[in-house]
Every structure is written in C-alpha cells, then in structure tokens.
Write a protein that holds these residues in place. Structure first.
Motif, PDB file in Angstrom:
ATOM      1  N   GLU A   1       0.819  -1.207   0.038  1.00 13.64           N
ATOM      2  CA  GLU A   1      -0.026  -0.018   0.061  1.00 13.64           C
ATOM      3  C   GLU A   1       0.784   1.357  -0.032  1.00 13.64           C
ATOM      4  O   GLU A   1       0.449   2.438  -0.562  1.00 13.64           O
ATOM      5  CB  GLU A   1      -0.960   0.032   1.337  1.00 13.64           C
ATOM      6  N   VAL A   2       2.028   1.192   0.601  1.00 12.59           N
ATOM      7  CA  VAL A   2       3.080   2.454   0.814  1.00 12.59           C
ATOM      8  C   VAL A   2       3.206   2.687  -0.798  1.00 12.59           C
ATOM      9  O   VAL A   2       3.033   3.965  -1.199  1.00 12.59           O
ATOM     10  CB  VAL A   2       3.999   2.176   1.451  1.00 12.59           C
ATOM     11  N   ILE A   3       3.797   2.115  -1.820  1.00  8.61           N
ATOM     12  CA  ILE A   3       4.265   2.173  -2.882  1.00  8.61           C
ATOM     13  C   ILE A   3       2.919   2.638  -3.787  1.00  8.61           C
ATOM     14  O   ILE A   3       2.998   3.534  -4.624  1.00  8.61           O
ATOM     15  CB  ILE A   3       4.948   1.148  -3.496  1.00  8.61           C
ATOM     16  N   THR A   4       1.554   2.056  -3.261  1.00  7.20           N
ATOM     17  CA  THR A   4       0.514   2.081  -4.374  1.00  7.20           C
ATOM     18  C   THR A   4       0.214   3.604  -4.100  1.00  7.20           C
ATOM     19  O   THR A   4      -0.263   4.366  -4.887  1.00  7.20           O
ATOM     20  CB  THR A   4      -0.617   1.019  -3.883  1.00  7.20           C
ATOM     21  N   LYS A   5       0.114   3.923  -2.820  1.00  5.54           N
ATOM     22  CA  LYS A   5      -0.181   5.304  -2.479  1.00  5.54           C
ATOM     23  C   LYS A   5       0.839   6.413  -2.982  1.00  5.54           C
ATOM     24  O   LYS A   5       0.294   7.287  -3.732  1.00  5.54           O
ATOM     25  CB  LYS A   5      -0.237   5.561  -0.921  1.00  5.54           C
ATOM     26  N   LEU A   6       2.105   6.349  -3.071  1.00  6.63           N
ATOM     27  CA  LEU A   6       2.955   6.950  -3.548  1.00  6.63           C
ATOM     28  C   LEU A   6       2.682   7.139  -5.188  1.00  6.63           C
ATOM     29  O   LEU A   6       2.440   8.272  -5.795  1.00  6.63           O
ATOM     30  CB  LEU A   6       4.375   6.690  -3.607  1.00  6.63           C
ATOM     31  N   VAL A   7       2.519   6.013  -5.788  1.00  2.00           N
ATOM     32  CA  VAL A   7       2.272   6.179  -7.436  1.00  2.00           C
ATOM     33  C   VAL A   7       0.818   6.770  -7.584  1.00  2.00           C
ATOM     34  O   VAL A   7       0.923   7.455  -8.445  1.00  2.00           O
ATOM     35  CB  VAL A   7       2.628   4.748  -8.148  1.00  2.00           C
ATOM     36  N   VAL A   8       0.027   6.426  -7.110  1.00  2.00           N
ATOM     37  CA  VAL A   8      -1.496   6.838  -7.192  1.00  2.00           C
ATOM     38  C   VAL A   8      -1.568   8.181  -7.087  1.00  2.00           C
ATOM     39  O   VAL A   8      -2.078   9.024  -8.058  1.00  2.00           O
ATOM     40  CB  VAL A   8      -2.495   5.989  -6.615  1.00  2.00           C
ATOM     41  N   TYR A   9      -1.152   8.621  -5.772  1.00  2.00           N
ATOM     42  CA  TYR A   9      -1.208  10.016  -5.580  1.00  2.00           C
ATOM     43  C   TYR A   9       0.155  10.862  -6.416  1.00  2.00           C
ATOM     44  O   TYR A   9      -0.392  12.422  -6.695  1.00  2.00           O
ATOM     45  CB  TYR A   9      -1.062  10.405  -4.269  1.00  2.00           C
ATOM     46  N   ALA A  10       1.044  10.468  -6.934  1.00  2.00           N
ATOM     47  CA  ALA A  10       1.892  11.146  -7.741  1.00  2.00           C
ATOM     48  C   ALA A  10       1.266  11.333  -9.134  1.00  2.00           C
ATOM     49  O   ALA A  10       1.052  12.123  -9.653  1.00  2.00           O
ATOM     50  CB  ALA A  10       3.239  10.357  -7.909  1.00  2.00           C
ATOM     51  N   GLY A  11       0.439  10.171  -9.631  1.00  2.00           N
ATOM     52  CA  GLY A  11      -0.294  10.553 -10.797  1.00  2.00           C
ATOM     53  C   GLY A  11      -1.480  11.443 -10.666  1.00  2.00           C
ATOM     54  O   GLY A  11      -1.859  12.224 -11.561  1.00  2.00           O
ATOM     55  N   ILE A  12      -1.900  11.478  -9.409  1.00  2.00           N
ATOM     56  CA  ILE A  12      -2.823  12.568  -9.301  1.00  2.00           C
ATOM     57  C   ILE A  12      -2.441  14.037  -9.484  1.00  2.00           C
ATOM     58  O   ILE A  12      -2.955  14.740  -9.942  1.00  2.00           O
ATOM     59  CB  ILE A  12      -3.801  12.368  -7.847  1.00  2.00           C
ATOM     60  N   GLY A  13      -1.206  14.191  -8.583  1.00  2.00           N
ATOM     61  CA  GLY A  13      -0.632  15.382  -8.702  1.00  2.00           C
ATOM     62  C   GLY A  13      -0.226  15.719 -10.127  1.00  2.00           C
ATOM     63  O   GLY A  13      -0.233  16.889 -10.569  1.00  2.00           O
TER      64      GLY A  13
END
Length: 548
Positions: A519-531
């Motif tokens: 989940e840690v890497i998933t959150k980083l990638v998903v929210y980096a994509g949102i940004g």
C-alpha cells in the motif's frame, strides 16, 4: 485462492495485529511501560516531558466544554471541521490549475503537504494522546480522526496556513480592492482559521497545547512559502530533468524515515499520500514548463485558461475530476496485484519497507479488496453519501470513552498515576484527591435536550448506527467513569476485575485493519499520478479538446 480461504487468511492477519491480551501482555496490564518499551529512550523522555501539559489542561477543557455546549454550536463546529480536512483541500486544489491560477495552487498544495507531513511526523514522534474522554465528550463527523495522536492539530495547521496565505495575497492586491472589500475578505480569512481552531477544542478533539503549536506551524509554513516558494518553483522548472528527480528522491527519503509510532496510528498513510502528490507536481510542473517553451521560468503563462464561459469552465472541472477518479480506479487495484510478488523478489536482496504495523509481502499472498482505506480522497461510490451528510449538517456523533489504543493506554496510565499519587499523599490530601478524581471522571449530562439530532441516527465508534434519543455509553465506558483510585489493600478479586475491565475496554475498541507494505508504494504512485494529472495531464487534455 477461494473467497473463503482469503477471508480466513485476512482474519488470521487481523488476529495477529489486534491488541489481544494473549499475545500482547501490556494490553491492560502494563500501561505505564508500554511507551517506554516501544519508543527509543530519547523519544520516550521527550514524551514524558510533554505529556503533563496534556493531562493538566484536560479538566479545564472539560469545564469549558460543559459551559459552552449548545445544539447549534455542536452542529456548527462538527460541520465546519470538514473545511479543514485533507479531503476538502484535495477537492479544491486542482481547480486552481484548471482555472488559470497555478501559483495559488502550487502554494496551497505545498503548504498543505508540508503541514500534513510535519504534523504527522511530530504526532508519530512523540505519541501524545488526545485530551481524555471522559471527562471530555468528542463531537465529530469523522470516524478516523480520533485514531490519530493529538499533538499537534493538523486541522489547525491546514486552516491557519491557508488563511494567512490568502491574507498575504489580499495585501498584495490591496490597491485593486476597496477598503471595505479588503477588510471584509481579511476578516473572513481570520474567522475561518479561528473557527476551525476553536472548533477542535470545543469538540474535544484537541487541547489548547495542540492547536497553539498547530497554528504556529501553519504560520511558519506560510512564511516559508512566501519567502522561498517562488525561488523553489523557479529552481525546479528552469533546468533539465535532474532537478525534479532530486525532489522525488528527497521525498522518497522523507517517506522512508518517517518515525515509527508506538500505537497503530494512521498518520503515516496521510503523509505518504501528500508526498506522492508533491512528487507528481514536481514532475508535472517541470514537464509543463519544458513543453510550453515559455521564455520565463513561470508556470502562470502556461495556464492560459479563460473562465469567461461558465460551461467550458464547468466541463474542465468535471472532466478533470472524472479523469482523476478513473486513474485511481485503474491504477490502485493493478498496483496492489503486481506489487506483492515484486516486493517478495526484492526482499531476497534486503530491500523492503519495514513498518511496525504493515504486513510484509513475504507474510501474505495477495492483498484483498480494501474498503475505506483512504482518508484523503474518497472512493467514487462514497461521494453520494458524503454529499448527503453535507446536506444534513446536524448529523454528527457524540462519543464518550476511549476510541483508539492510544486513548485506552492514556486512561490506564492516568488511573495508575492517580493510584500512585493517592498512596504517597497524606490522608487528608488523599481523600481530597480521590473526591476530585471521581468528580473529574463523571461528566454531567449535556446542558441541552438530547433530541438535538432531530431524531436522526448517529454513527457509533464501531460504525453501527444508534438512536439519538440518548447519549450512548457502553458498559466499558461506564466502568471508565468510576475507576478505583487506590490499589492499597486491593483484593485479588479486585485486581482480577480491573484486568477483566481493561481487556473488555481494549476489545471494544475499533480494530485497525491490516495494512500491507504494497500500500505504501501504491499510495505514492497513485497520488503522484493525481498530482501529475492536476498540473499537466488534465491541462493537456483540455487543450486537445479545446476547453481553454
């Protein structure tokens, strides 16, 4: 794996991470040594130095709350607390870029991200509890907020930093405004910040100590961006790709070296999400500047969107939000599926994300479907319910008693400390201390009719719905209202009753779900994509569709 087998696997993991007395001997038995054993020595001594302030102000906060309570203020402060949440700002910030105000968006998103990260860092560093309930009653519309530590107040940090930055922008535009407009707008900003700050104290979610430090942090972040924000933005976009790469690596180190909490606190999840947003914005803003070939290293000139046509502006907003939700709906399950085997592979080489309350990839086969696992951006299916709750602002919960493991341990520590003080005090002082302690643990009835919820149901701490005809206090909570104050001469039966009550208290708490390292890497990638979508992906789509 079948559905039944997967459910059994998750249940076993939940049992592993639940505060079960059979596995964790300090659950209800070793409250005073829990933090001493879980924290490094310097962090433990820092906590011991700070916690007397939290305990000292609790009875005064309870007295203030009892003197001010009213149905209107309950609803007002519970509702307006939503205006200081991460969700509110995340819904608002992309609009700045899509409506032609990138400088405002950059400032707010960086201040917000820094505020969430720094306040979460400090929360997990010192592990200070929220003011004790009872005697305080907690009023909230969010079930997850009480699971975090209390110091400092993130709501206050967010509200003060945003309000002061808007005041600064108003000051720069003072010549373009009438004196009346300028005064009223500034007054509105101050009222917003003060309302959020006082509301956290009124609702029993924070003490004066929490909100004062939160306000100081918010003011500092505003000063930091005003003084150095434009310099950082120009540095980021005025060279080759190595600068955003440096920013991403630095943010990655910030994720890796976030302190470990002593209890299962979700602050880390929020910090990871917002650092991911900053990663995406760093890449997207540099790419936006590089593609546009604007002579000056400024983002403002690259967002030439007009807001004269309301329909086109609305289409940008709706289209941009849809793209963001589609990205998360596709990226999140995909990453949670492919990351576990990848993490197991790199684990063989010693590369892992060791977090105390996160299950490592070697200990599970796959991540099950996760529900309500994001405090920042709600799932698309949750939006109708959220809009419904905003439409009924009087729908809020009033709770009494511990809501998290940190709350329960603070209650036990207070009880044990009072017993220790009672044993060492002279007889007359002991009698007075006993009487005052009992009074402090007995919150009087609310100074208004309990039908203030207009017959609507409110959500209890375990997520179930309860009638609003009376304030619900569980059996365990009633035990909390009258704790024994001295164990001098206590019989073994009394000690056994204490231990039984303590175990019941822990078992009644909402169990935190199992969290996975993927989940840690998933959150980083998903929210980096949102940004990235907010500053570059969606604007490119708007230009291609002619929505400029």
């Amino acid at each position: 794996m079948s559905s039944a087998a997967r459910d059994e696997d998750v249940a076993a993991q939940l049992r592993k991470f639940s505060p079960s007395p059979s596995r964790d001997p300090d659950a209800g038995l070793r409250a005073l040594t829990h933090y001493e054993r879980r924290l490094p020595r310097w962090r433990y001594h820092l906590r011991q130095w700070l916690i007397p302030m939290v305990r000292w102000e609790t009875p005064y906060l309870a007295k203030m709350q009892r003197s001010c309570r009213s149905p209107f203020l309950d609803s007002y402060f519970a509702f307006t607390a939503n205006l200081g949440t991460h969700t509110f700002f995340m819904a608002f910030l992309p609009l700045c870029f899509w409506c032609g105000y990138p400088d405002l968006g950059l400032a707010l998103v960086h201040m917000l991200a820094l505020g969430v990260y720094i306040s979460g860092y400090v929360k997990d560093l010192v592990c200070l509890p929220r003011p004790l309930s009872p005697p305080l009653q907690r009023i909230t519309m969010s079930g997850s907020t009480a699971l975090e530590y209390g110091f400092p107040s993130t709501h206050t940090t967010n509200a003060v930093s945003a309000a002061l930055y808007f005041v600064f922008q108003l000051y720069l535009s003072k010549d373009d405004l009438s004196s009346t407009s300028y005064t009223l707008l500034c007054l509105g900003c101050y009222c917003y910040a003060v309302s959020i700050t006082l509301g956290r104290v009124y609702c029993g979610m924070h003490g004066i100590f929490d909100v004062v430090i939160g306000a100081v942090l918010g003011a500092f972040l505003t000063w930091l961006w005003v003084a150095y924000g434009s310099i950082y933005a120009m540095w980021l976009v005025s060279s080759d790709w190595t600068r955003p790469a440096i920013a991403v690596v630095a943010l990655g180190f910030a994720v890796r070296f976030h302190p470990e909490p002593a209890d299962n606190c979700p602050c880390y999840d929020d910090s990871v999400s917002f650092l991911g947003v900053i990663m995406g914005i760093a890449i997207g803003s540099w790419q936006r500047r590089a593609i546009s070939c604007v002579p000056k290293p400024s983002l403002t000139a690259t967002y030439d969107f007009s807001n004269e046509d309301i329909i086109i502006s609305a289409a940008r907003v709706v289209g941009g939000i849809v793209v963001i939700f589609l990205w998360r709906a596709v990226a999140k399950p995909t990453l949670l599926k492919i990351l576990p085997p990848t993490l197991r592979f790199v684990d063989d080489y010693g590369l892992m994300i060791p977090r105390r309350y996160f299950l490592q990839a070697r200990d599970y086969k796959q991540v099950p479907q996760l529900r309500r696992d994001d405090n920042i951006l709600p799932a698309a299916t949750d939006i109708p319910a959220m809009l419904s709750s905003f439409g009924t602002p009087r729908r809020r919960r009033v709770s009494v008693g511990p809501q998290s493991e940190a709350d329960a341990r603070e209650y036990l520590a207070n009880r044990d400390q009072r017993r220790k003080d009672a044993r060492s005090a002279p007889e007359t002082v002991r009698h007075r201390t006993s009487r005052l302690s009992v009074a402090a643990e007995h919150p009087p009835s609310p100074p208004y009719d309990s039908s203030m919820d207009d017959g609507q149901s409110r959500v209890a701490s375990n997520g179930s719905s309860t009638s609003s005809s009376s304030l619900r206090v569980s059996t365990v909570d009633r035990n909390l209202l009258t704790p024994p104050l001295s164990d001098a001469g206590m019989s073994s039966d009394s000690r056994s009753d204490d231990e039984k009550s303590d175990r019941e208290m822990f078992s009644a708490l909402e169990k935190p779900r199992v969290r996975y390292d993927a989940e840690v890497i998933t959150k980083l990638v998903v929210y980096a994509g949102i940004g990235w979508l907010a500053v570059e992906g969606d604007p490119l789509l708007f230009e291609w569709l002619g929505l400029t």
